[in-house]
Design an enzyme around this catalytic site. Structure first.
Site, short mmCIF file in Angstrom:
data_model
loop_
_atom_site.label_atom_id
_atom_site.label_comp_id
_atom_site.label_asym_id
_atom_site.label_seq_id
_atom_site.Cartn_x
_atom_site.Cartn_y
_atom_site.Cartn_z
N ALA A 182 -31.71 -14.54 65.61
CA ALA A 182 -31.40 -14.73 64.20
C ALA A 182 -32.60 -15.29 63.46
O ALA A 182 -33.51 -15.89 64.07
CB ALA A 182 -30.20 -15.66 64.04
N ASP A 183 -32.59 -15.13 62.15
CA ASP A 183 -33.61 -15.72 61.31
C ASP A 183 -32.99 -16.02 59.95
O ASP A 183 -32.10 -15.30 59.50
CB ASP A 183 -34.80 -14.79 61.14
CG ASP A 183 -36.01 -15.53 60.56
OD1 ASP A 183 -36.69 -16.23 61.32
OD2 ASP A 183 -36.26 -15.41 59.34
#
Length: 204
Positions: A67-68
């Site tokens: 994720a980011d």
């Protein structure tokens, strides 16, 4: 049970996912290029994919989640501040305004040919912040390693007037939406893991 790998060093993501399942952490460094010429969702989805794909290649039989998170204000993308001065400028620019928080996530299981990427968007409005309030917040050092230079789940909550959308997305992992995708892709439901981990006394 499926083996789950979280390809993220974020303590917030570890804490959210750890409420539901046990998992392994494996990460690979990438060059986090942010270009305001691209849409925020395209940028953050690319970063999430990049963080997970190499880990997925080395663990083809496991579910890999990466994720980011990015903050966007008036078309400008904000990642993590490099220092206190940069954090100050970020907080000042967010003061009294509504900004958007995008968290993208990628789910892989290469042995099944699965490479899936999606994102969630939430909006946050800050109070009009005085110089003293900003400096007090910076003194906590909570801005370090935070997109947009604040942590809504911590002392940064005092900066926030209103949110719209998924709170956990702002923290860094839209876990409800991710669970729906895990069910659809693998028939893997985090609820089943939670219930399965309760003994009879806890359940009843």
């Amino acid at each position: 049970m499926e083996k789950i790998i979280l390809a993220s060093n974020s303590p917030r993501r570890r804490e959210i996912l750890g409420e539901f399942i046990d998992f392994e952490i494996i990460t690979r460094e990438i060059n986090e290029i942010k270009d305001d010429n691209f849409s925020p969702w395209a940028t953050v989805m690319g970063l999430a994919f990049g963080k997970g794909i190499e880990v997925a290649k080395e663990n083809e039989n496991s579910i890999v989640l990466s994720a980011d998170t990015l903050v966007e204000l008036d078309g400008k993308l904000m990642g993590k501040p490099k220092n206190r001065d940069e954090a100050r400028e970020m907080i000042k620019s967010l003061s009294g305004k509504v900004h958007n928080v995008y968290t993208a996530y990628a789910i892989f299981k290469l042995s099944q040919g699965i490479k899936y990427v999606d994102y969630e968007k939430s909006s946050v409005k800050f109070y009009d912040l005085s110089h003293e309030e900003i400096e007090n917040y910076l003194d906590t050092l909570e801005y370090e390693d935070k997109a947009g230079a604040y942590g809504i789940q911590g002392k940064g909550a005092l900066l926030v007037e209103e949110i719209r959308g998924d709170f956990f997305n702002i923290v860094g992992l839209p876990i409800g939406k991710i669970n729906r995708d895990l069910i659809r892709l693998f028939d893997f439901n985090l609820w089943q893991e939670v219930i399965g981990g309760l003994d009879e006394r806890e359940r009843f």
